[in-house]
Design an enzyme around this catalytic site. Structure first.
Site, mmCIF file in Angstrom:
data_model
loop_
_atom_site.group_PDB
_atom_site.id
_atom_site.type_symbol
_atom_site.label_atom_id
_atom_site.label_comp_id
_atom_site.label_asym_id
_atom_site.label_seq_id
_atom_site.Cartn_x
_atom_site.Cartn_y
_atom_site.Cartn_z
ATOM 1 N N ALA A 212 0.869 -1.175 0.000
ATOM 2 C CA ALA A 212 0.000 0.000 0.000
ATOM 3 C C ALA A 212 0.905 1.223 0.000
ATOM 4 C CB ALA A 212 -0.899 0.013 1.241
ATOM 5 N N MET A 213 0.322 2.381 -0.275
ATOM 6 C CA MET A 213 1.118 3.604 -0.265
ATOM 7 C C MET A 213 0.306 4.744 0.311
ATOM 8 S SD MET A 213 3.946 5.158 -0.838
ATOM 9 C CE MET A 213 4.120 6.892 -0.444
ATOM 10 N N GLU A 214 0.956 5.490 1.224
ATOM 11 C CA GLU A 214 0.269 6.449 2.086
ATOM 12 C C GLU A 214 0.062 7.831 1.486
ATOM 13 O OE1 GLU A 214 3.465 5.226 2.747
ATOM 14 O OE2 GLU A 214 4.772 6.889 3.299
ATOM 15 N N ASN A 215 0.077 7.991 0.161
ATOM 16 C CA ASN A 215 -0.073 9.319 -0.453
ATOM 17 C C ASN A 215 -1.151 10.146 0.241
ATOM 18 O OD1 ASN A 215 1.552 8.301 -2.679
ATOM 19 N ND2 ASN A 215 -0.296 7.223 -3.307
ATOM 20 N N HIS B 130 -1.054 1.345 9.530
ATOM 21 C CA HIS B 130 0.279 1.844 9.173
ATOM 22 C C HIS B 130 0.185 3.023 8.193
ATOM 23 C CE1 HIS B 130 4.633 1.242 8.261
ATOM 24 N NE2 HIS B 130 4.276 1.620 7.053
ATOM 25 N N GLU B 131 -0.622 2.866 7.147
ATOM 26 C CA GLU B 131 -0.721 3.950 6.150
ATOM 27 C C GLU B 131 -1.307 5.210 6.785
ATOM 28 O OE1 GLU B 131 0.963 3.313 3.625
ATOM 29 O OE2 GLU B 131 0.988 1.165 4.017
ATOM 30 N N HIS C 255 1.053 7.093 8.941
ATOM 31 C CA HIS C 255 1.967 7.842 8.068
ATOM 32 C C HIS C 255 1.492 9.266 7.780
ATOM 33 C CE1 HIS C 255 5.272 5.399 6.917
ATOM 34 N NE2 HIS C 255 4.605 4.491 6.243
ATOM 35 N N GLU D 111 8.859 4.935 9.095
ATOM 36 C CA GLU D 111 8.375 3.549 9.092
ATOM 37 C C GLU D 111 8.273 2.972 10.507
ATOM 38 O OE1 GLU D 111 6.952 2.648 6.650
ATOM 39 O OE2 GLU D 111 7.834 3.859 5.046
HETATM 40 ZN ZN LIG Z 1 5.225 2.650 5.545
#
Ligand SMILES: [Zn+2]
Ligand SMILES: *[C@@H]1O[C@H](CO)[C@@H](O)[C@H](O)[C@H]1NC(C)=O
Ligand SMILES: *[C@@H]1O[C@H](CO)[C@@H](O)[C@H](O)[C@H]1NC(C)=O
Ligand SMILES: *[C@@H]1O[C@H](CO)[C@@H](O)[C@H](O)[C@H]1NC(C)=O
Ligand SMILES: *[C@@H]1O[C@H](CO)[C@@H](O)[C@H](O)[C@H]1NC(C)=O
Ligand SMILES: *[C@@H]1O[C@H](CO)[C@@H](O)[C@H](O)[C@H]1NC(C)=O
Ligand SMILES: *[C@@H]1O[C@H](CO)[C@@H](O)[C@H](O)[C@H]1NC(C)=O
Ligand SMILES: *[C@@H]1O[C@H](CO)[C@@H](O)[C@H](O)[C@H]1NC(C)=O
Length: 914
Positions: A300-303, A335-336, A339, A358
């Site tokens: 996944a990515m936290e944009n 987690h995302e 962030h 992280e």
């Molecule tokens: Zn991360």
């Protein structure tokens, strides 16, 4: 200063181009300029899988300079149209220089940019939508009904891929505001970090529109995101979630997923609210789109405002996903969203300090899981798992510091390892436990507030913590927290503390520290750590009291003496490090070990010793035996207490460590080991209801992972009637809960013949989702029929379908753990290494290789493995990690195997008639 577009000059004199190694060969961008704002216009032609763009970057000259260096990779730049201009002045480009390793693109200018002036750099560019899941990439899905392929375009910029989508100053400390305008065909939806402000018709293209998005707050390039797609949206059901007071959430996915349950995505509003309350700082945007991408480089990515998830990793089959998968999905969501504070708002200056985002995102995700669903207790299990991994991995001597210099894109990507995430998380946990709730959160809140939308180095964190600690009076005024914590983040490894008690009533203990290393001669004075010491005595077993009463400092003395404030009497044990708040091992004097062991053995409540400490005691005693500080006879004796252990965490730790040792034995020793494991496991197995009755006794969610683990271990070692029960369950013709399918059918296939193999193969082929496929693939790994198993493996490896390809990994992992298949499976894998290297990612290859090397017994085999893999590029780093393990194991066989085998024999002689 503002700029006016009518004053821009378009100058395109003959531009010289070169790609020599530039004079400027630092890996960081020169700091003469500062990027303040980007105007980004991207026109996406999904039908042709390409895009064109225009970027205008506002630059403030901090110093006068004749050149501009930024990042560009794999973009076609229309150099004729590149301009540099300002309010008063115009400029032109004389030559362009590129630097391949660092992706630099340098414009040499006709005139000097003057200090304190603002300039605008305008560049036109384009590229194909790539299929490498980085930059602005192309993904697709097939419509279930029409069988038509639908393309979509989505970004993945972290860590260094924004430069593949538009020219930019692609370093995390170059923060700027962004105005993003997306152009695309009306049939699609365009998303970016911010909501759409307004749309208008494209000037020339029929049915194309331009949509301008609101200005994105000051951010690093790696967090910018956009997508053009025809995915469908689903708002979060309000009946099971409290909507957030300000933020609107939408989920985007391919149509076939619309009716699936996605509890982890549904958690988003709760998570944002939880973190807002915890950090006392509001989330600054008004919407979050959660986009499920059919292809995604990471999980996944936290944009900001457009969080992307990997469809493949997203458990969406409540009846088929394993509980561990459901847990890890919840973890990912937490987690995302953590962030958004750690990383998005407060960003590390450079990738050396990746752990600063992280680590806390991992740690606070655990906290969120336990706070939002306390009945599941998942955070604690994950922390225990991180501790297990950490203590095992970081004893090889080759793990680097988590904060370490990285230069080029490959090194930066290499920072994203489980090790950095886990140790980073353990660092935050250590601060939390050592400083206590109040001080810790005060420090965290002030760190987030002071550095909001800014950039930090680890010193900034230490500073906030130090201030909070001094205000809260938990540390002395002259204490240097930065020096203390640097000793953990700026070096790899961890210490072994030796503690010798004085039993004559003085209350004194002698202590020293040294680095704990396996497989090598321990060098004296190799490394020194600041070690917080909290002491617990048997008479007052308060394991919640984690604030230290003393510490070990650096440089280390060979012998330190501390006087305990509340010393135990000579028949009470003394323990340090309650809850394993800090990451070190402890060796006590023999009498103290004996007292601990007695409590574990004889007290129904284990002397009140915390379960994380029980797991650690098991780990420590086995580790001490492996470096011959204690004997295995002693260790196995202590482990005997497990017959009364009721908690998952100590069992999980013990069985993993023992299993790894068992894999290195052969012949009679292996047989003894198996009998030993049967004895050890039998009381555990008996405590649970019969596996065959699982459909009737369906356990609570919290118990599932423990039960699954206990049954599969019991059947693996053929404990009591486990196999019979499993077979009975498999043959029951009923739908078995996903977590117990593998253990049931594994026994059936292991004991059965071709018919059973074919039966499961049919189930595999008939499977309707990846979760089912994985289960059946693992089950086939239990087979004794290598011929058919090999055919199955070849089939999976050659498949174009990712979910089937991944079955290769599940199947061999199981087969490697089965003695009867290990060597054939190893040979097969090595024979296919080249293809495997092409099909799987580094992390997967590392996992595969570690399982494989864990089974290697002979030095010769290790050499062969090295010979066969060393020239395959994809295996370069996985091989390094695997050889570390291999060498440790070889050393163990030389030094310890006979001690271990003897201890097994003695144990068995004592407990049975061997
Ligand atoms: Zn991360
Ligand atoms: C850019 O200009 C600065 C001085 O303004 C100079 O020090 C630097 O070497 C130049 N960089 C390149 C790549 O030529
Ligand atoms: C960015 O967009 C905002 C909102 O439309 C606008 O007010 C602002 O002027 C834009 N910035 C620039 C530099 O064009
Ligand atoms: C857009 O959608 C219409 C109607 O569904 C369809 O006929 C047309 O082919 C689509 N055009 C593109 C470029 O996808
Ligand atoms: C989301 O889907 C609903 C129908 O389920 C639709 O009415 C709405 O317009 C969609 N929203 C967006 C932003 O596309
Ligand atoms: C630490 O103390 C123990 C026991 O007194 C001793 O055996 C050991 O050599 C010491 N280790 C170091 C590194 O000084
Ligand atoms: C431990 O378990 C055994 C049976 O396995 C039992 O006899 C014994 O009383 C238990 N010990 C404690 C301290 O609970
Ligand atoms: C295969 O799946 C179909 C439909 O899902 C089911 O009816 C059939 O019984 C399955 N076959 C086997 C062998 O499980």
């Amino acid at each position: 200063m503002a700029w006016r577009s009518q004053l821009f000059w378009l100058l395109s004199l003959a531009i010289a181009r070169s790609s020599i190694l530039a004079v400027y060969d630092d890996y960081r961008l020169p700091r003469a300029l500062e990027s303040q704002h980007y105007d980004l216009r991207i026109l996406t032609h999904l039908d042709e899988l390409r895009f064109v763009g225009l970027v205008r970057i506002h630059l403030l000259a901090l110093e006068s300079t004749w050149n501009i260096t930024l990042h560009v990779k794999d973009l076609e730049i229309d150099e004729e149209r590149t301009t540099v201009s300002s309010f008063q002045d115009t400029n032109c480009v004389t030559s362009i220089e590129t630097h391949d390793l660092y992706d630099f693109y340098t414009l040499h200018l006709c005139r000097e940019l003057v200090k304190d002036e603002v300039y605008q750099l305008e560049m036109h560019f384009g590229a194909r939508l790539n299929s490498s899941q980085s930059g602005y990439y192309n993904s697709s899905y097939t419509d279930v009904k029409s069988k038509k392929i639908h393309h979509l375009a989505v970004t993945q910029f972290s860590p260094t891929f924004a430069r593949q989508a538009f020219p930019c100053f692609d370093e995390p400390s170059w923060k700027a505001t962004f105005n993003v305008t997306l152009g695309y065909h009306r049939n699609y939806t365009g998303l970016s970090n911010m909501p759409v402000l307004e749309c208008q018709e494209h000037e020339t293209l029929d049915n194309y529109i331009w949509c301008k998005h609101e200005t994105l707050l000051r951010t690093s390039t790696y967090l910018v995101a956009y997508a053009v797609h025809d995915l469908q949206n689903r708002t979060i059901a309000e009946d099971n979630q409290t909507p957030h007071r300000k933020v609107i959430f939408r989920n985007w996915m391919q149509p076939k997923m619309l009716d699936k349950e996605m509890p982890s995505l549904e958690m988003a509003p709760k998570l944002i609210t939880f973190f807002e309350d915890l950090f006392q700082l509001n989330f600054p945007l008004t919407k979050i789109d959660q986009l499920i991408a059919p292809d995604h480089r990471f999980t996944a990515m936290e944009n900001w405002g457009l969080v992307t998830f990997n469809e493949f990793h997203l458990g969406i089959n409540p009846n088929d996903d394993l509980q561990t998968k459901k847990d890890s999905n919840a973890f990912t969501a937490g987690h995302e969203y953590a962030h958004q504070w750690f990383g998005n708002s407060v960003t590390m200056k450079w990738w050396n300090d990746l752990w600063l985002k992280e680590g806390p995102s991992t740690y606070f995700s655990y906290m969120a899981m336990d706070a939002l669903q306390p009945e599941l207790g998942r955070g604690e299990v994950m922390i225990a798992q991180d501790l297990q991994n950490f203590f095992a991995k970081d004893s090889s001597g080759s793990m680097p510091a988590i904060s370490k210099e990285v230069r080029d894109p490959a090194e930066i990507l290499g920072q994203f390892s489980d090790y950095v995430y886990q140790k980073g998380s353990l660092m935050f946990r250590m601060l939390h436990k050592v400083l206590g709730d109040n001080v810790f959160f005060q420090g965290i809140r002030s760190y987030l507030r002071q550095n909001a939308l800014g950039n930090v180095i680890q010193m900034d964190l230490w500073k906030s913590m130090q201030e909070a600690a001094q205000q809260g009076n938990v540390i002395p005024a002259d204490f240097n927290l930065s020096k203390a914590m640097d000793s953990w983040t700026l070096q790899g490894g961890y210490p072994l503390v030796t503690l010798i008690r004085d039993y004559t009533g003085t209350g004194r203990v002698k202590l020293n520290q040294t680095r704990f290393l396996r497989g090598k001669e321990t060098e004296r004075n190799s490394g020194c750590w600041w070690i917080p010491l909290s002491f617990i005595r048997q008479g007052l077993p308060d394991f919640e009291n984690t604030i230290p009463q003393a510490s070990l400092e650096c440089p280390a003395e060979t012998q330190e003496v501390r006087t305990l404030p509340d010393p135990p009497s000579s028949d009470e044990w003394l323990l340090v490090n309650p809850q394993v708040s800090s990451i070190f091992r402890v060796n006590y004097d023999e009498h103290n070990w004996h007292l601990i062991s007695q409590s574990l053995w004889n007290d129904p409540n284990f002397g009140g010793i915390h379960k994380l400490n029980r797991a650690q005691l098991v780990d420590d005693i086995l580790a001490l035996a492996s470096v011959r500080i204690r004997s295995y006879d002693w260790a196995l004796n202590m482990l005997g207490y497990l017959r009364n252990e009721t908690e998952f965490l100590p069992w999980k730790r013990a069985l993993k460590l023992l299993k790894d040792l068992g894999a290195l034995l052969s012949g009679q020793e292996k047989k003894n080991f198996k009998i030993y494991m049967q004895q050890l496991l039998s009381p555990l197995y008996k405590r649970f209801s019969k596996l065959g009755l699982i459909l009737r006794t369906m356990p609570a969610t919290k118990e599932i992972s423990f039960l699954r683990f206990a049954y599969s271990q019991a059947c693996h070692y053929h404990v009591d009637d486990c196999i019979e029960q499993a077979k009975k369950l498999a043959k029951s013709q009923q739908e078995i809960p996903s977590d117990f399918r593998e253990v049931a059918y594994c026994s059936l296939v292991e004991e059965g013949g071709e018919a059973e193999f074919q039966e499961v193969l049919t189930l595999f082929k008939n499977a309707t989702n990846a979760a089912q496929q994985q289960i059946w693939a693992s089950v086939l790994g239990c087979s004794r029929d290598f011929k058919h198993f090999k055919e199955f493996l070849n089939f999976t490896l050659e498949s174009d379908e990712k979910s089937i390809r991944h079955c290769y990994l599940s199947a061999v992992k199981m087969a490697l753990s089965k003695d009867y298949m290990t060597s054939q499976t190893i040979n097969l894998i090595l024979g296919q290494a080249k293809i495997i290297g092409e099909k799987f990612k580094k992390k997967e290859l590392t996992g595969l290789l570690l399982s494989l090397v864990g089974q290697v017994q002979e030095p010769m085999e290790l050499e062969q493995l090295n010979d066969q893999l060393k020239d395959i590029k994809a295996f370069k780093e996985p091989l390094k990690e695997a050889l570390d393990l291999g060498n440790i194991n070889q050393q163990w066989q030389k030094d310890c195997a006979s001690d271990f085998s003897r201890a097994l024999e003695i144990y068995l002689r004592r407990t049975t008639l061997l």
